[in-house]
Design an enzyme around this catalytic site. Structure first.
Site, PDB file in Angstrom:
ATOM      1  N   ASP A 167       0.824  -1.212   0.000  1.00 61.43           N
ATOM      2  CA  ASP A 167       0.000   0.000   0.000  1.00 61.43           C
ATOM      3  C   ASP A 167       0.853   1.254   0.000  1.00 61.43           C
ATOM      4  OD1 ASP A 167       0.980  -0.337   2.551  1.00 61.43           O
ATOM      5  OD2 ASP A 167      -0.951  -0.594   3.512  1.00 61.43           O
ATOM      6  N   HIS A 181      -6.912  -4.411  10.330  1.00 59.07           N
ATOM      7  CA  HIS A 181      -6.707  -4.139   8.899  1.00 59.07           C
ATOM      8  C   HIS A 181      -5.430  -4.797   8.390  1.00 59.07           C
ATOM      9  CE1 HIS A 181      -4.544  -0.135   9.965  1.00 59.07           C
ATOM     10  NE2 HIS A 181      -3.640  -0.856   9.345  1.00 59.07           N
ATOM     11  N   ASN A 237      -7.058  -2.592  14.486  1.00 53.30           N
ATOM     12  CA  ASN A 237      -8.451  -2.962  14.215  1.00 53.30           C
ATOM     13  C   ASN A 237      -8.547  -4.158  13.265  1.00 53.30           C
ATOM     14  OD1 ASN A 237      -7.649  -1.835  11.826  1.00 53.30           O
ATOM     15  ND2 ASN A 237      -9.155  -0.186  11.801  1.00 53.30           N
ATOM     16  N   GLU A 247      -9.553  -1.935   5.506  1.00 48.26           N
ATOM     17  CA  GLU A 247     -10.098  -1.620   6.822  1.00 48.26           C
ATOM     18  C   GLU A 247     -11.359  -2.444   7.096  1.00 48.26           C
ATOM     19  OE1 GLU A 247      -8.598   0.267   8.905  1.00 48.26           O
ATOM     20  OE2 GLU A 247      -7.943   2.180   8.073  1.00 48.26           O
TER      21      GLU A 247
END
Ligand code: GLP
Length: 241
Positions: free
Chosen positions: A67, A139, A137, A144
């Site tokens: 990314d 991801h 979280n 996400e």
């Protein structure tokens, strides 16, 4: 899912480096999928040491990163291109100009950039081993938690919790880009082998959720339970909480 629980960050880094190194040794022109974040830095340092000692050759290795923030200039010290150069590429004998690839945070047409990236990975023969970290979280890359997860590589918004978590690398949360280009779930799941590194108490809950085997798009890492060659290397803090 194979699991190694290591004493601490240093052992985790050494173990992960040995897994990645074995892939490179068996296939010197392999394709690595790489990740940023603080977790893999120790592994990158160990890989660079092996390269310096003449034990590992990157001359034919190709890399595709997961990314990149969007928009961001490659020369920006917060860009993932800058991070990869500093933490790995500038310290090994890789052909940086031709064989290291990141999504272009300066691309005018983000959708075209993402589609071309997926094509390039396929043309390179697919990813032999994908290195992953995990967000607080759950991801992976910048996929996400969300009801629908996206397959192809795409432009995405970052959640408040990720902006907050990543603000430690910026002067303030306001400066964290609100968007990113990220490999989607498809190229990640198509990798022949996946290694996930998990360190620290903050990752305990999402790690345990992933190891439980229950699959939910609310924790994208749980989808790794659908892949048949995943190695998780974590430290005791992440495992025990
Ligand atoms: C970022 C990256 C992820 C990474 C995550 C965790 O958001 N896009 O690929 O896994 O942060 O980072 P850290 O290892 O610093 O906890």
């Amino acid at each position: 899912m194979k699991l190694y629980v290591c004493k601490n960050y240093d052992e985790m880094s050494a173990k992960a480096a040995s897994v990645v190194a074995s892939v490179i040794t068996l296939k010197p022109d392999c394709v690595l999928g790489l990740a940023t974040g603080s977790t893999p830095v120790g592994m990158y340092t160990k890989l660079a040491e092996m390269n310096k000692e003449g034990k590992l050759d990157f001359s034919e290795v190709k890399t595709y990163n997961l990314d990149e923030y969007y928009p961001i200039k490659a020369s920006d010290p917060q860009s993932y291109r800058y991070f990869m150069d500093k933490n790995l590429f500038d310290n090994i004998n890789i052909d940086k100009a031709n064989n290291t690839h990141l999504l272009n945070g300066e691309a005018a047409d983000a959708d075209a950039e993402c589609a071309a990236y997926d094509k390039a990975i396929e043309a390179a023969g697919g990813i032999d081993i994908q290195v992953l970290g995990i967000g607080n979280n759950g991801h992976i890359g910048f996929n996400e938690p969300s009801d629908p997860l996206v397959g192809p590589t795409h432009k995405t918004g970052l959640t408040e919790s990720t902006i907050e978590a990543n603000s430690r690398f910026f002067a303030s949360a306001d400066e964290v880009p609100k968007h990113a280009l990220t490999m989607g779930m498809a190229p990640i799941m198509k990798a022949r082998k996946i290694i996930m590194l998990v360190s620290g108490k903050g990752k305990h809950a999402v790690l345990r959720e992933m190891l439980s085997g229950v699959i939910t798009t609310k924790n994208p890492a749980t989808l790794l339970n659908l892949h048949d060659d995943v190695t998780v290397v974590c430290d005791e803090e992440a495992y025990n909480g």
